[in-house]
Design an enzyme around this catalytic site. Structure first.
Site, short mmCIF file in Angstrom:
data_model
loop_
_atom_site.label_atom_id
_atom_site.label_comp_id
_atom_site.label_asym_id
_atom_site.label_seq_id
_atom_site.Cartn_x
_atom_site.Cartn_y
_atom_site.Cartn_z
N ARG B 295 0.85 -1.19 0.00
CA ARG B 295 0.00 0.00 0.00
C ARG B 295 0.88 1.24 0.00
O ARG B 295 1.64 1.45 0.93
CB ARG B 295 -0.89 0.03 1.26
N GLU B 297 0.66 4.21 0.86
CA GLU B 297 -0.04 5.22 1.65
C GLU B 297 0.95 5.99 2.50
O GLU B 297 1.75 5.41 3.21
CB GLU B 297 -1.08 4.55 2.56
N ARG B 303 -0.07 2.16 13.31
CA ARG B 303 -0.65 0.90 12.85
C ARG B 303 -0.69 0.72 11.34
O ARG B 303 -1.31 -0.21 10.86
CB ARG B 303 -2.03 0.69 13.47
N HIS B 304 -0.06 1.60 10.60
CA HIS B 304 -0.03 1.44 9.13
C HIS B 304 1.38 1.12 8.65
O HIS B 304 2.36 1.68 9.13
CB HIS B 304 -0.51 2.72 8.45
N GLU B 446 -9.35 -2.86 14.47
CA GLU B 446 -9.66 -3.75 13.36
C GLU B 446 -8.47 -4.62 12.99
O GLU B 446 -7.37 -4.13 12.80
CB GLU B 446 -10.06 -2.88 12.14
N SER B 449 -11.06 -7.71 7.70
CA SER B 449 -12.15 -7.12 6.95
C SER B 449 -12.61 -8.16 5.94
O SER B 449 -11.78 -8.82 5.32
CB SER B 449 -11.60 -5.88 6.24
N ARG B 497 -0.72 -6.67 12.17
CA ARG B 497 -1.66 -6.03 13.07
C ARG B 497 -2.22 -7.01 14.09
O ARG B 497 -2.44 -6.68 15.25
CB ARG B 497 -2.79 -5.40 12.25
#
Lengths: 523, 523
Positions: B295, B297, B303-304, B446, B449, B497
């Site tokens: 990703r 991002e 947490r990323h 979370e 998903s 995670r």
């Protein structure tokens, strides 16, 4: 409530017999759980988790066996329609679940309800093969032996389409399941079978995977991962995941994919080599990884891919790389023996299309030294360059010589010349032209490459500079060795190649669900 | 021959007592296997697989226990020197194997051989901590309780350095093992502990990993993979590897890394989503994958990550996505219970630095519907937008409300609003504003998903167009659904995670060996 819900689920379906057919409807109701007004066939409502399902479905796997559904039982089955054959006043279907289990289902025209029955027959015979259906009926004894469930068939009472297939498939599953031998033999007749080209299979892999041999190849692949890890867990290995986006090339030589990484340029890792060694520097002792490996090589061979799955391991050794070789051999033996013993159904299914025999594997590793291997090749009349890597042809020839001499299909060639190995390979103590490295060959082709690594920063640095590699991007790796590094050795296997060669397939692409090569990026 | 080879292995080592010391040499020879002329300490020759090792090494793990080395035995040990403490006429070492096992070793000045003995003492006290040594000595009873082996120590007779560490470590292991609580408490004293910043740990991860808590986090990570797969194998899942280089973005939204792929542009897969669904179209039934996810991002949160390990699964369902939820819940329960039961040593080691309690997990999944969750939040006075995804703060608040109401640390929120979910998510039959989707929350954050997927090509196409996504690069995916597609559902978890939250760490980077974020590409 449940029956009503079930009926409500198929609103576009046809009640059969039509509502108001009176006596006939009652007859059906008496025969089962379907009332006169309940639909008997048609398109099922889109399944979208409307309510908890109250149908209990029977599995074809285990049917007629203890615990499975028995003759005389009325069952619901969800399955694909593998075949449809209408024949006068009857229609025969073959139902398929997964790729191994099939059952015949049939419907005969009902003389008591000729009109409705005829409509149902017509509708059934128009079903597109590969559609997914829910079918209800009674299991009845029958002399059937063309399906996996023998001695019984399903008498169809109700049938709803869950997901409709297009009428025309990209290719026929039967065509995709024939052996090369059958196809060649048919070419001499006036009804030659068509061959499904590999590219066509890969373009529609989701169809190809519905054939038992192709599906089984991938199940064997999954089993190889499972067995490989089992063997390593039992030997105290810890699984790691190393980064695939890295700051520099992981090894010299092979071309590399790059990507913009914010303000930097990242490479896609060509192997987890440097990082699994860093884990050893961090006292993880014994580590392995199963993960993707990227090579931007414009190779168009039957055994190269641009992305494949690496099975990598690295471990501390006390003194000799043979300690690692013992682990590699034991792991492969566990894997291959496990395939034959615990995945016999999958192995058999692959072999219906791609014949092969179990590989002959010795209890102890069969190790051939480079010098010995070269001597064998020369004695056999081959033209060899002892300072360069083996060509594919020589690999095969040596494989045959070793198989003839030692009776094995899995052997290890060690002490490769320095020129054929990467900078981090430990040289041989007794001959600096050779290295403490090894390849593992299966059926004459390389599946694994490994070595003792250099664990001394000074020597590493020297070798990086000597090979003209960028010391800057390897600085962290050399520095990681500065705080006491255990002697260590390891190996890297290609999962795709292990599967392809163990199963004696003609192309590594058959061992990969969605292979990547210079011409193939989709699907 | 073996003794000679062993002696020859340490040519740069010092014979002790010096050659020709006569009577004293004889005394040493009488005490063990070392002759008068054999070296007693020094640098070992570079280990390069010279010959099969004839030393039998003792393991610290299991020492003094049945089957392990016993008091009175002379043993060779390969270990790191964790500590060196010279004290008058003696020198004490702590030897460490791996991260869990330590043993005290000592040498006392020998009055009979004062000169040689003094030289050895001096040399020993100059050993750089973290060096790796081969040490020979006799295990003797002693009142030691600061090491993992208690009640015994090794009387050093010979010691050779296998790999020397630099004298200065990037940080001290002791400093890297303290709890936040200890550090904060020390700040009120005149001897505050120094805190090792996370960036410094990550820059020298191979040092950080030598602390038991950090090493154990990664061992727990390995265990999570093992337990996750175990649970899925037991439920008939097959492992797959999907391509990471793909022709188009796998999902809309998140930014994507791209690379030149020969004449095309490839994206790095943001998830295996489309390909695991293609496997379902191919009748693989139940599949899972453990693999990297990318990703691009620019997130700077705790947490990323830009690259993480996905735990993905996908399965046919008969009727309701709850079938998949049951599998996800059972798999997580198996994993977390397995950590506590089968990896107790690793869990305990993590908790010495990062305290946490076992998560409370219900036998059956605890499912909260979106509508119910929103009502709970509103009743608690929160300001919620029912049509948008939850913010992190609301996630945590809802986690606390659910924990208080149901007594669980693991629950499922389902029926997310359509705007918060990707195009391939099946809408709810009873409310098109909501979807058949779910997130799993662990300790209020979370970790997973998932959803029922749209299995009808027409509906998929509609949704792709409606969301303004490029239909062209998704064409193959839509087309894969055209030949009969079973209703299916699945889930994607982030391994990093899961580990980070189960262990209640303060940062996901601690759960990853070599994390990748916008600022970190090396090491």
């Amino acid at each position: 409530m449940c029956a009503a819900a079930a009926a409500g689920m198929a609103t576009s379906a046809v009640p059969f017999p039509p509502a108001g057919a009176g006596a006939a409807g009652a007859a059906v109701a008496a025969a089962g759980d379907a009332g006169a007004d309940e639909p008997m066939y048609g398109d099922h409502d889109l399944v979208m988790s409307q309510a908890a399902d109250c149908r209990r479905y029977a599995d074809l796997h285990g049917m007629l066996a203890p615990g499975g559904a028995q003759v005389g039982e009325r069952v619901w089955i969800r399955a694909r329609v593998a075949r449809v054959r209408a024949k006068g006043n009857s229609c025969f279907l073959v139902l398929r679940q997964g790729v191994y289990d099939t059952l015949q289902a049939c419907y005969f025209k009902d003389k008591e309800r000729p009109e409705a029955s005829k409509a149902f027959l017509k509708w059934l015979s128009g079903l597109a093969p590969e559609s997914i259906v829910d079918v209800c009926g009674v299991l009845q004894a029958a002399a059937v032996d063309s399906t996996s469930i023998r001695g019984a068939e399903l008498g169809i009472e109700r049938l709803f389409v869950i997901s409709r297939a297009e009428p025309q498939l990209p290719f026929q599953l039967d065509d995709a399941m024939r052996t090369e031998e059958e196809i060649v033999a048919s070419e001499a007749t006036d009804r030659p079978w068509s061959r499904v080209p590999q590219e066509q299979r890969l373009d529609h892999r989701w169809i190809d995977l519905r054939t038992a041999p192709s599906a089984s190849v991938l199940r064997v692949r999954s089993a190889v991962c499972q067995l490989f890890r089992e063997a390593l867990y039992a030997r105290g290995f810890v699984e790691i995941q190393t980064p695939k986006l890295i700051g520099g090339e992981s090894e010299g030589g092979a071309a590399v994919f790059t990507t913009e990484y914010f303000e930097q340029t990242a490479c896609l890792a060509q192997s987890p080599q440097l990082y699994k060694q860093a884990a050893i520097c961090g006292d993880m002792g014994r580590v392995f990884e199963v993960g993707p490996v990227f090579r931007k090589e414009k190779s168009h061979t039957r055994r190269h891919l641009c992305e494949f799955t690496g099975l990598d391991l690295e471990m501390e050794i006390k003194h000799h790389y043979n300690e690692a070789l013992d682990v590699v051999h034991a792991t492969l033996a566990h894997t291959f023996n496990g395939l034959e013993q615990r995945f016999a159904r999958e192995m058999a299914a692959v072999r219906t299309q791609y014949p092969s025999r179990p590989a002959r594997i010795s209890d102890q590793p069969c190790i051939v030294h480079w010098e010995e291997g070269m001597a064998m090749l020369k004695a056999a009349g081959a033209d060899v360059d002892e300072t360069a890597d083996l060509t594919t042809a020589l690999e095969r020839q040596l494989g045959e010589l070793v198989a003839a001499k030692h009776g094995v299909d899995l052997y290890i060639l060690d002490r490769f010349p320095a020129g054929a190995r990467p900078f981090y390979t430990m040289p041989c103590a007794d001959n600096p032209a050779l290295t403490n490295s090894y390849d593992v060959f299966l059926r004459g082709e390389e599946i694994c490459s490994g070595a003792q690594r250099v664990h001394v920063p000074e020597l590493l640095e020297q070798r990086i500079v000597a090979q003209g590699l960028p010391l800057d991007s390897l600085r962290w790796y050399v520095d990681a060795m500065r705080y006491g590094t255990p002697p260590h050795a390891g190996a890297g296997l290609g999962l795709d190649r292990v599967v392809f060669l163990y199963l004696a397939l003609d192309n590594v692409r058959k061992a990969t669900m969605f292979p990547r090569d210079p011409n193939r990026l989709t699907p």
